[in-house]
Design a protein around this motif. Structure first.
Motif: not given
Length: 363
Positions: A162, A177-181, A191-192
Motif C-alpha cells: 500500500s 478514492d473510496d477504495t482507500c482507507d 491506498c493500493t
C-alpha cells in the motif's frame, strides 16, 4: 546507509537530505535501528510548560511541537527492520513515528519505502497540518503536498504494497478514492495500486526543465549553485540561472475525479494508474507528464477547451483512445482527451526527475 542507529528523546529523530540527485537508488537507508520518542530520562524541566509536562521538551519554545521519529525528505528514502517506541499523542502535543520534513519544497519520492517496521506504544504515522511555527524548510513549500511512501510488507498499515498519502482535508490527493482507507489521526490515506507523480508544467519533477540533470557533473553543479560560496564556473552559473528562473504567474489548475475537485499546488500531484481525471484551468497551454510509475501504467485526462496536442498518436474515437498502449489523444469538439502511458524507467529505481510520458496541449 545507516545501520544499528539508536535515536531517542528528539524533536525529530532523523532527516536525510540527498547528497546527489539521481545517481544512487536511494537518498538514505535506515536499517536495523531503534527510534524512541520519549525515554525514562526526563531531563531537567525548567520552563512552566516543561514542569507541567513532567520532563524536558526538545523544543521548549514550542511546547506543542509534534515530535516524530523518522522524516521522509528529498527524493528516495528507505526504512528497513526498524523499531519505533513511545510515539503517542497526549494533551501537550501530537506525534507519529513516521512523517515528513515540515513543510518541504524538496520532492518526496513516491518510491520511498518501509518494511519490517515494529511499533511499540507508537502511532505509526502523523503528517502535521501546516503551522509556520513548526516549519523546518521554507515557509510552506509545495513539494511536500505530494508526499507518499510505500509500505512494502504491510508492517505499518496492515496492507502489503500500500501507499501512504497525505490526506489532511486541504491537500488530499486525486489518487485517493473510496477504495482507500482514510486514517484521520494520521492525516493520511492508505491506498493500493501503482501511484506515481503527475507534473502539470514544463518541468522534471519539481525542477524547471532548463536545469541540466543529464550528468553527475551537472547534478553536483546544481547542488553547488545553492551554496553561499558556490564556485564561479559557467556550469554553476547556468544551473543557478535555470533553477531560479521564474515564468510569469500562471492561472491555477485543479483536478476533478469522481465529482470531487482537488487542489494542485506547484503544478504537481500524486496520481494513481488506471484513473480518469478532468483538468480545469484557464491556461493557454499545459504540459502533462508522469514519473515514478510502472511500465505500461496509464492515466486518462479530459481537458475542456483544449484542441491541440504537440505529440502523441491521434486516435479516431474514445474507444480507440482507451485501447491505445502508447501516449495518445482524441479530439472531441472543444475537448481534448489524452491518455498518458508510462514508458519503461530509465533506471531500475525510478527517479522523480525521469519523466516516463509527457505531452503538451494547447487551446
Amino acid at each position: 546507509m545507516y545501520s544499528n542507529l539508536k535515536l531517542a528523546d528528539n524533536a525529530i529523530g532523523m532527516t536525510q537530505a540527498a547528497g546527489d540527485i539521481g545517481s544512487l537508488p536511494f537518498s538514505s537507508r535506515l536499517v536495523d535501528s531503534l527510534v524512541v520518542g520519549e525515554t525514562a530520562n526526563i531531563g531537567n524541566p525548567r520552563t512552566a510548560e516543561e514542569r507541567a509536562y513532567g520532563r524536558s521538551l526538545p523544543k521548549p519554545a514550542i511546547p506543542d511541537f509534534p515530535i516524530r521519529g523518522y522524516e521522509y525528505y528529498d527524493y528516495r528514502d528507505d526504512v528497513v527492520n526498524t523499531t519505533f517506541v513511545n510515539f503517542q499523542d497526549n494533551d501537550r502535543r501530537k506525534t507519529g513515528a513516521l512523517s515528513f520534513l515540515l513543510f518541504t519544497s524538496a520532492g518526496l519520492s513516491t518510491g520511498s519505502t518501509i518494511s519490517g517496521a515494529q511499533f511499540v506504544n507508537a502511532k505509526p504515522v502523523y503528517f502535521p497540518a501546516f503551522d509556520a511555527r513548526f516549519d523546518n524548510d521554507n515557509r510552506g513549500g509545495n513539494a511536500y503536498r505530494t508526499l507518499s511512501f510505500r509500505d512494502l510488507d504491510g508492517s505499518v498499515t496492515g496492507i502489503p504494497g500500500s501507499q501512504i498519502l497525505l490526506h489532511d482535508g486541504e491537500n488530499d490527493s486525486v489518487a485517493t478514492d473510496d477504495t482507500c482507507d482514510i486514517r484521520p489521526t494520521w492525516n493520511a490515506a492508505v491506498c493500493t495500486g501503482d501511484i506515481g507523480r503527475l507534473n502539470l508544467s514544463d518541468a522534471r519533477g519539481e525542477l524547471p526543465a532548463a536545469v541540466d540533470l543529464e550528468s553527475r557533473t551537472a547534478r553536483f553543479a546544481l547542488l553547488a549553485s545553492l551554496g553561499p560560496n558556490a564556485p564561479d564556473t559557467p556550469l554553476v552559473r547556468a544551473q543557478r540561472t535555470a533553477l531560479f528562473s521564474r515564468r510569469a504567474p500562471q492561472a491555477p489548475i485543479s483536478l476533478v475525479r469522481g465529482g470531487r475537485e482537488f487542489r494542485v499546488s506547484g503544478d504537481q500531484s500524486t496520481v494513481r494508474a488506471g484513473t480518469e481525471i478532468q483538468v480545469k484551468t484557464e491556461r493557454p497551454q499545459v504540459t502533462l507528464s508522469l514519473a515514478e510509475m510502472d511500465e505500461g501504467s496509464w492515466v486518462l485526462f479530459e481537458l475542456p477547451g483544449f484542441t491541440n496536442a504537440a505529440s502523441g498518436t491521434e486516435q479516431g474515437s474514445m474507444d480507440a483512445l482507451r485501447a491505445a498502449n502508447a501516449t495518445s489523444y482524441f479530439r472531441d469538439g472543444d475537448t481534448l482527451w489524452v491518455k498518458l502511458v508510462a514508458d519503461a524507467p530509465l533506471l531500475p529505481v525510478i527517479r522523480p526527475t525521469d519523466l516516463q510520458a509527457s505531452i503538451t496541449v494547447s487551446r
